[in-house]
Design a protein around this motif. Structure first.
Motif, PDB file in Angstrom:
ATOM      1  N   GLY A 110       0.843  -1.204   0.000  1.00  7.83           N
ATOM      2  CA  GLY A 110       0.000   0.000   0.000  1.00  7.83           C
ATOM      3  C   GLY A 110       0.880   1.257   0.000  1.00  7.83           C
ATOM      4  N   PRO A 111       1.749   1.412   1.011  1.00  7.80           N
ATOM      5  CA  PRO A 111       2.615   2.596   1.023  1.00  7.80           C
ATOM      6  C   PRO A 111       3.538   2.698  -0.197  1.00  7.80           C
ATOM      7  N   GLN A 112       3.996   1.560  -0.714  1.00  3.79           N
ATOM      8  CA  GLN A 112       4.856   1.632  -1.905  1.00  3.79           C
ATOM      9  C   GLN A 112       4.049   2.132  -3.116  1.00  3.79           C
ATOM     10  N   GLY A 113       2.793   1.680  -3.221  1.00  2.00           N
ATOM     11  CA  GLY A 113       1.924   2.156  -4.309  1.00  2.00           C
ATOM     12  C   GLY A 113       1.717   3.664  -4.197  1.00  2.00           C
ATOM     13  N   ALA A 317     -10.868 -14.470  -4.744  1.00  2.00           N
ATOM     14  CA  ALA A 317     -10.962 -14.659  -3.287  1.00  2.00           C
ATOM     15  C   ALA A 317      -9.896 -13.829  -2.565  1.00  2.00           C
ATOM     16  N   GLU A 318      -8.689 -13.762  -3.152  1.00  2.00           N
ATOM     17  CA  GLU A 318      -7.638 -12.929  -2.543  1.00  2.00           C
ATOM     18  C   GLU A 318      -8.048 -11.450  -2.585  1.00  2.00           C
ATOM     19  N   ARG A 319      -8.620 -11.051  -3.725  1.00  2.00           N
ATOM     20  CA  ARG A 319      -9.074  -9.648  -3.829  1.00  2.00           C
ATOM     21  C   ARG A 319     -10.160  -9.362  -2.776  1.00  2.00           C
ATOM     22  N   ASP A 320     -11.109 -10.291  -2.619  1.00  2.00           N
ATOM     23  CA  ASP A 320     -12.171 -10.078  -1.640  1.00  2.00           C
ATOM     24  C   ASP A 320     -11.589  -9.997  -0.237  1.00  2.00           C
ATOM     25  N   SER A 324     -11.883  -6.885   2.243  1.00  2.94           N
ATOM     26  CA  SER A 324     -12.545  -6.920   3.555  1.00  2.94           C
ATOM     27  C   SER A 324     -11.587  -6.521   4.677  1.00  2.94           C
ATOM     28  N   LEU A 325     -10.286  -6.607   4.415  1.00  5.80           N
ATOM     29  CA  LEU A 325      -9.308  -6.130   5.410  1.00  5.80           C
ATOM     30  C   LEU A 325      -9.068  -4.622   5.267  1.00  5.80           C
ATOM     31  N   GLY A 326      -9.730  -4.004   4.306  1.00  6.81           N
ATOM     32  CA  GLY A 326      -9.579  -2.561   4.095  1.00  6.81           C
ATOM     33  C   GLY A 326      -8.259  -2.195   3.434  1.00  6.81           C
ATOM     34  N   LEU A 327      -7.630  -3.164   2.743  1.00  8.78           N
ATOM     35  CA  LEU A 327      -6.311  -2.897   2.144  1.00  8.78           C
ATOM     36  C   LEU A 327      -6.428  -2.307   0.737  1.00  8.78           C
ATOM     37  N   ILE A 328      -7.608  -2.420   0.133  1.00  8.73           N
ATOM     38  CA  ILE A 328      -7.803  -1.771  -1.183  1.00  8.73           C
ATOM     39  C   ILE A 328      -9.121  -1.012  -1.148  1.00  8.73           C
TER      40      ILE A 328
END
Ligand code: NAI
Length: 328
Positions: A110-113, A317-320, A324-328
């Motif tokens: 996330g921070p690298q993006g 499933a990985e995207r979901d 759900s972890l709020g990472l995207i």
């Protein structure tokens, strides 16, 4: 002299980093006439080791190497980056659940993006190597809204090369005479190496794939589980072959794929072949030097459809999970 190309490499003091940096510096990735400035990113504890690697890079006296800078801050490391090789990732520790792994990597990618979004050059091209590569690419891209999503890619070139070499060994055909192989889906054990559109010497790949027992019991699992086999044999993971694949991915992306052939890369799906839009999935791709194009119009039979769908379902499933972890 041409302005050097800034190449940011994360995880620079790791195994793949050590196999990668010297070849980039020698001009094998961007061309023997293209000067390169390396920007290495490491965690603070590994900065000293990265400094040691930089000393060795100096000692090679490469004509193409314009400089090496070392950072422990992604914001600085990605400043002006034209190419980003995101190798450093959080490995799965003992007893670590999948959600923990995704969360730990979300904290890295996330921070690298964001740093890429805010500070990289406008032509930045990103290859994610660190696992889970496809989903890490998705996370980084989600934090870089100003960078086209097509510029964030995930590495399946090693799987592609492994498939090539398995077919070469099986048929006694030189690798240079095999074309049209594809890795579909996720860089994981569910990936699908597809032989059906290949040409193996003078023989259609479908003919080689007609031996279903070899295809399903040997070829597909050998390619998909090759990483584990190397760890078992070498006592360490595949680093030199991974570095080689990263170099070939960026080389083909920026300088073009071989005439009459395609390669495989994890790229942004616009819905091609029924892969849901927004996933970073491996596809057959070509580049004329600048942008990956997904090869369209291949006929997918029932056998391949089932395999592709299973790997794509894992990506979804990985995207979901990261959503759900709020990472995207
Ligand atoms: P390694 O453990 O030798 O090196 C990883 C390096 O990344 C370490 O030096 C570590 O300090 C650094 N690092 C960790 N967090 C970081 C951060 N936030 N910022 C910058 N650096 C950070 O691992 P190795 O063998 O070099 O592999 C790296 C990754 O590549 C792993 O995730 C591995 O699973 C993946 N891989 C992917 C392949 C593919 O085909 N896509 C093939 C082989 C490996």
């Amino acid at each position: 002299m041409t302005e050097p190309v800034n190449v940011t490499v994360t995880g620079a003091a790791g195994q793949i980093g050590y196999a990668l940096l010297f070849r980039i510096a020698a001009g094998e990735m961007l061309g023997a006439d293209v000067p390169v400035r390396l920007r290495l990113l490491e965690i603070p504890a590994a900065v000293r080791a990265a400094e040691g690697t930089a000393m060795e890079l100096d000692d090679c006296a490469f004509g193409t190497l314009a400089g090496v800078d070392i950072f422990d801050d992604p914001v600085k490391a990605f400043e002006g980056a034209n190419v980003g090789l995101l190798v450093g990732a959080r490995p799965r520790g003992a007893g670590m659940e999948r959600a923990d792994l995704l969360e730990a990597n979300g904290g890295i990618f996330g921070p690298q993006g964001r740093a890429i979004n805010d500070g990289a050059a406008s032509d930045v091209r990103v290859l994610v190597v660190g696992n889970p590569a496809n989903t890490n690419a998705l996370i980084a891209s989600a934090h870089a809204p100003d960078v086209p999503a097509e510029r964030f890619t995930a590495m399946t070139r090693l799987d592609h090369n492994r498939a090539l070499s398995q077919v070469a060994a099986r048929t006694g055909t030189p690798v240079s005479r095999i074309s049209g192989l594809t890795i579909w889906g996720n860089h994981s054990a569910t990936q699908y190496p597809d032989l059906f559109h290949a040409t193996v010497g003078d023989v259609p790949g479908a003919e080689v794939a007609a031996d279903r027992e070899w295809l399903t019991d040997t070829f597909i699992p050998t390619v998909a589980k090759r990483g584990a086999a190397i760890i078992e044999a070498r006592g360490a993971s595949s680093a030199a072959s991974a570095a080689n694949a990263a170099i070939e991915h960026v080389r083909d992306w920026t300088r073009g794929t071989r005439e009459g052939d395609w390669t495989s890369a994890g790229v942004y799906s616009h819905g091609e072949y029924g892969v849901p839009e927004g996933l970073v999935s491996s596809f057959p791709v070509t580049s004329a030097g600048g942008d990956w194009q997904i090869v369209e119009g291949l006929e997918i039979d029932e056998f391949s459809r089932g395999r592709i769908d299973a790997s794509v379902a894992e990506l979804a499933a990985e995207r979901d999970a990261v959503r759900s972890l709020g990472l995207i």
